[in-house]
Design a protein around this motif. Structure first.
Motif, mmCIF file in Angstrom:
data_model
loop_
_atom_site.group_PDB
_atom_site.id
_atom_site.type_symbol
_atom_site.label_atom_id
_atom_site.label_comp_id
_atom_site.label_asym_id
_atom_site.label_seq_id
_atom_site.Cartn_x
_atom_site.Cartn_y
_atom_site.Cartn_z
ATOM 1 N N VAL A 1 46.734 36.603 40.815
ATOM 2 C CA VAL A 1 47.026 35.713 41.945
ATOM 3 C C VAL A 1 45.796 35.548 42.832
ATOM 4 N N GLY A 2 45.176 36.674 43.197
ATOM 5 C CA GLY A 2 44.002 36.607 44.072
ATOM 6 C C GLY A 2 42.831 35.897 43.428
ATOM 7 N N GLY A 3 42.604 36.164 42.146
ATOM 8 C CA GLY A 3 41.497 35.520 41.451
ATOM 9 C C GLY A 3 41.678 34.013 41.352
ATOM 10 N N SER A 4 42.903 33.566 41.088
ATOM 11 C CA SER A 4 43.175 32.131 40.998
ATOM 12 C C SER A 4 42.894 31.435 42.323
ATOM 13 N N ALA A 5 43.326 32.051 43.428
ATOM 14 C CA ALA A 5 43.114 31.452 44.746
ATOM 15 C C ALA A 5 41.632 31.423 45.104
ATOM 16 N N ALA A 6 40.926 32.505 44.825
ATOM 17 C CA ALA A 6 39.498 32.565 45.150
ATOM 18 C C ALA A 6 38.699 31.522 44.369
ATOM 19 N N MET A 7 39.028 31.338 43.100
ATOM 20 C CA MET A 7 38.327 30.344 42.289
ATOM 21 C C MET A 7 38.595 28.930 42.793
ATOM 22 N N LEU A 8 39.805 28.668 43.255
ATOM 23 C CA LEU A 8 40.138 27.347 43.783
ATOM 24 C C LEU A 8 39.310 27.031 45.023
ATOM 25 N N VAL A 9 39.174 28.009 45.913
ATOM 26 C CA VAL A 9 38.377 27.814 47.126
ATOM 27 C C VAL A 9 36.918 27.539 46.767
ATOM 28 N N GLY B 1 39.973 26.702 33.319
ATOM 29 C CA GLY B 1 39.297 27.653 32.447
ATOM 30 C C GLY B 1 39.189 29.030 33.075
ATOM 31 N N ALA B 2 38.995 29.082 34.405
ATOM 32 C CA ALA B 2 38.945 30.377 35.095
ATOM 33 C C ALA B 2 40.287 31.105 35.018
ATOM 34 N N LEU B 3 41.390 30.347 35.162
ATOM 35 C CA LEU B 3 42.712 30.962 35.029
ATOM 36 C C LEU B 3 42.895 31.544 33.625
ATOM 37 N N LEU B 4 42.431 30.803 32.633
ATOM 38 C CA LEU B 4 42.501 31.302 31.255
ATOM 39 C C LEU B 4 41.708 32.588 31.113
ATOM 40 N N TYR B 5 40.498 32.619 31.688
ATOM 41 C CA TYR B 5 39.642 33.796 31.555
ATOM 42 C C TYR B 5 40.274 35.017 32.216
ATOM 43 N N LEU B 6 40.897 34.830 33.370
ATOM 44 C CA LEU B 6 41.563 35.954 34.030
ATOM 45 C C LEU B 6 42.697 36.480 33.153
ATOM 46 N N GLY B 7 43.427 35.574 32.515
ATOM 47 C CA GLY B 7 44.471 36.005 31.587
ATOM 48 C C GLY B 7 43.898 36.765 30.408
ATOM 49 N N TYR B 8 42.786 36.280 29.857
ATOM 50 C CA TYR B 8 42.126 36.992 28.759
ATOM 51 C C TYR B 8 41.725 38.404 29.197
ATOM 52 N N SER B 9 41.219 38.523 30.433
ATOM 53 C CA SER B 9 40.777 39.826 30.939
ATOM 54 C C SER B 9 41.937 40.810 31.025
#
Length: 448
Positions: free
Chosen positions: A87-95, A135-143
């Motif tokens: 959740v936090g990573g998705s929001a930070a990437m959007l900003v 793509g960032a959301l995908l990468y966080l899921g991969y992680s």
């Protein structure tokens, strides 16, 4: 150990190959549009490294914290951490991407793009940023999958999304039938659609696993935020340093003309493709190192790093020398313009063998983050880029033009790899190799 490491690395290496194929395939198709569209895409490459650096920092923190929690048999905490970082990573990437969208003109004028090139970049910028967020959301899921020791699904998903991009690129760039295509912007839309399909599939797979939790998140955020930032921020810094370096390098290359920028952009995309085994290791190795860290198995950590370093050095030297000998035909496959093709062949011929030492440096940085030495990782990254790479690159371009540029990059990579491995050996020390003790206590370094 070698078989296990290979089983975990191979899916990620194949996935990385497919994922990196996005940029390389895009560049190959865009090169058919002409030198200026290729230069326009190349100007966005250093900005892409900024985006990737931030998302990799989150990925490193996910892998480190969750794998340590699993190594300590703290399953509930691992689930809470998984939810928080997604959740936090998705929001930070959007900003971050919104800020980059607003700064479009400032960024590319500073990089030296002409007015005509700026107009092409403007068509590409919006859909490309949106694709980068998905793509960032995908990468966080991969992680998250990697932190739990599952590398096959992320690898397969990377291959699938890359194949989708390969199919969509020519259709959306050049058109088919009555549809005329969208030119440069079509490449970004193809990537966005491919990532969106991949994200839907990954979310469905994640829903079948008990890796997330909706309870106790506030308390976990309070107790783990400091540790998360202690890993994520230095990891982002070490990953963002290459972005700053790429921006500076693009400025150096731009003095040689837009054709040189186009050739440099292709070389940079091929570089990440050539070191795919290294990138696979930097994804598969940290969770294993994190579990060993959590269990206190330091001799296993030493053996893993020595094995990985041998693989990187031998593999990349062989691949680098082989592709260097084939630099001319390889450049012909990638570039449509003859002048770009000749410049690219020159760069590849001198730079490719040096990627073995670049791989050693990347391996050390990844291991330092996984083992709780984030400041050491930042130091190694800084030394690589601003003490070794950029000075050699600038001096080479000043003395020898394009040829000097390639030689400078190669010398910088060799110096960086040697310096990184020396730093790693200095941390662990060589005393007590036979007895299993360590002259240097990594736990004490982590606590300090």
């Amino acid at each position: 150990m070698g078989k296990t490491l290979w089983r975990q690395t191979l899916p990620m290496a194949m996935g990385v190959m497919a994922l990196l194929g996005f940029n390389l395939i895009d560049s190959i198709f865009i090169a058919r549009l002409g030198t200026q569209p290729l230069a326009a895409q190349s100007f966005t490459f250093p900005v892409a490294t900024v985006i990737i650096g931030v998302q990799v920092g989150f990925g490193i923190a996910i892998a480190a914290l969750i794998s340590r929690a699993l190594g300590a048999d703290e399953q509930a905490r691992a689930r809470r951490l998984g939810t928080l970082v997604l959740v936090g990573g998705s929001a930070a990437m959007l900003v971050l991407l919104l800020v980059l969208w607003l700064m479009e003109s400032i960024i590319f004028r500073l990089l030296g793009a002409s007015e005509d090139t700026l107009a092409l970049i403007h068509q590409y910028w919006g859909p490309w940023l949106l694709a980068s967020w998905v793509g960032a959301l995908l990468y966080l899921g991969y992680s998250l999958f990697r932190a739990h020791g599952e590398t096959r699904l992320p690898g397969r998903m990377m291959v699938l999304t890359s194949l989708l991009n390969l199919v969509l690129d020519p259709v959306l760039i050049f058109g088919v039938g009555p549809f005329d295509g969208w030119g440069l912007a079509g490449a970004a839309w193809a990537t966005l659609i491919s990532f969106a399909i991949g994200l839907l599939i990954l979310a469905r797979s994640l829903s079948k696993r008990d890796w997330l939790s909706g309870t106790g998140l506030r308390q976990e955020a309070v107790s783990s935020l400091g540790r998360f930032l202690g890993i994520a921020l230095p990891a982002m810094a070490s990953q963002l340093l290459p972005a700053v370096s790429a921006l500076a390098a693009t400025g150096i290359v731009a003095r040689l003309g837009e054709t040189a920028v186009a050739a440099w952009g292709l070389a940079a995309r091929l570089e990440t493709f050539v070191i795919l085994v290294v990138l696979g290791l930097t994804m598969s190795l940290p969770p294993w190192l994190g579990r060993s860290f959590g269990a206190g198995r330091w001799q296993e950590i030493r053996a893993l790093m020595n094995l990985a370093a041998r693989v990187v050095l031998i593999w990349q030297l062989v691949i680098g020398l082989l592709l260097s000998a084939l630099a001319g035909p390889l450049a012909g496959l990638l570039a449509g313009n003859e002048e770009v093709r000749d410049m690219l062949a020159t760069l590849l011929h001198v730079m490719l063998p040096s990627y073995a030492f670049l791989g050693i440096c990347m391996l050390v940085v990844s291991a330092c983050n996984a083992l709780g030495w984030p400041r050491r990782a930042v130091t190694v990254s800084f030394m690589r880029l601003f003490v070794c790479y950029l000075p050699c690159l600038s001096l080479g371009a000043w003395l020898g033009g394009l040829v000097g540029l390639g030689i400078g990059a190669a010398v910088g990579n060799v110096l960086a790899g040697a310096l990184a491995w020396w730093s790693y050996r200095r941390i662990l020390g060589d005393k007590g190799r036979d007895s299993g003790s360590m002259a240097f206590d990594p736990v004490r370094e982590h606590l300090s």
